[in-house]
Design a protein around this motif. Structure first.
Motif, short mmCIF file in Angstrom:
data_model
loop_
_atom_site.label_atom_id
_atom_site.label_comp_id
_atom_site.label_asym_id
_atom_site.label_seq_id
_atom_site.Cartn_x
_atom_site.Cartn_y
_atom_site.Cartn_z
N ASN A 116 -109.19 -68.98 -51.84
CA ASN A 116 -108.07 -68.31 -52.50
C ASN A 116 -106.90 -68.03 -51.58
O ASN A 116 -105.91 -67.45 -52.02
N ASP A 117 -106.99 -68.41 -50.31
CA ASP A 117 -105.91 -68.13 -49.38
C ASP A 117 -104.70 -69.05 -49.57
O ASP A 117 -103.62 -68.74 -49.12
N TYR A 118 -104.89 -70.19 -50.20
CA TYR A 118 -103.82 -71.16 -50.32
C TYR A 118 -103.44 -71.36 -51.78
O TYR A 118 -104.29 -71.36 -52.67
N PRO A 119 -102.15 -71.58 -52.03
CA PRO A 119 -101.73 -71.84 -53.41
C PRO A 119 -102.17 -73.24 -53.83
O PRO A 119 -102.50 -74.07 -52.99
N PRO A 120 -102.16 -73.53 -55.12
CA PRO A 120 -102.50 -74.88 -55.58
C PRO A 120 -101.57 -75.92 -54.97
O PRO A 120 -100.42 -75.62 -54.59
N GLN A 179 -97.51 -76.19 -54.95
CA GLN A 179 -96.93 -74.94 -55.42
C GLN A 179 -96.70 -73.95 -54.29
O GLN A 179 -96.89 -72.75 -54.44
N TRP A 180 -96.31 -74.46 -53.12
CA TRP A 180 -96.03 -73.59 -51.97
C TRP A 180 -94.76 -72.80 -52.24
O TRP A 180 -93.79 -73.31 -52.80
N ALA A 181 -94.75 -71.56 -51.83
CA ALA A 181 -93.57 -70.71 -51.98
C ALA A 181 -92.49 -71.17 -50.99
O ALA A 181 -92.79 -71.58 -49.88
#
Length: 88
Positions: free
Chosen positions: A18-22, A25-27
């Motif tokens: 859960n530490d990384y976005p899909p 979909q990086w901010a």
């Protein structure tokens, strides 16, 4: 004791997943919005690019062309690896 280890390990694995976005979909944020000095960031990026290791990113090539090139068993290992791939 084993149950506790499994629970702890599973909890750590869940945190890591859960530490990384899909994917994709990086901010995106500007340096200013993160209170980062823009010129210092640019200097750090330029330094990292200039200091990058020129060796290949493929570790098989790196090992074969550096210390592996002088290893007397490298030919035997290479033959074994090729034979193993053909039979796999």
């Amino acid at each position: 004791m084993i149950v506790c280890c499994i629970v702890v390990t599973t909890g750590v694995a869940d945190l890591q997943l859960n530490d990384y976005p899909p994917l994709g979909q990086w901010a995106i944020a500007s340096p200013a919005s993160l209170n980062v000095h823009e010129q210092k960031l640019a200097d750090a990026v330029a330094y990292a690019i200039a200091s990058e290791n020129p060796a290949s990113k493929d570790q098989a090539i790196v090992q074969a062309t550096t210390f592996g090139a002088r290893e007397p068993m490298i030919r035997s290992l290479a033959r074994w690896a090729c034979a193993r791939q053909l039979t796999a």
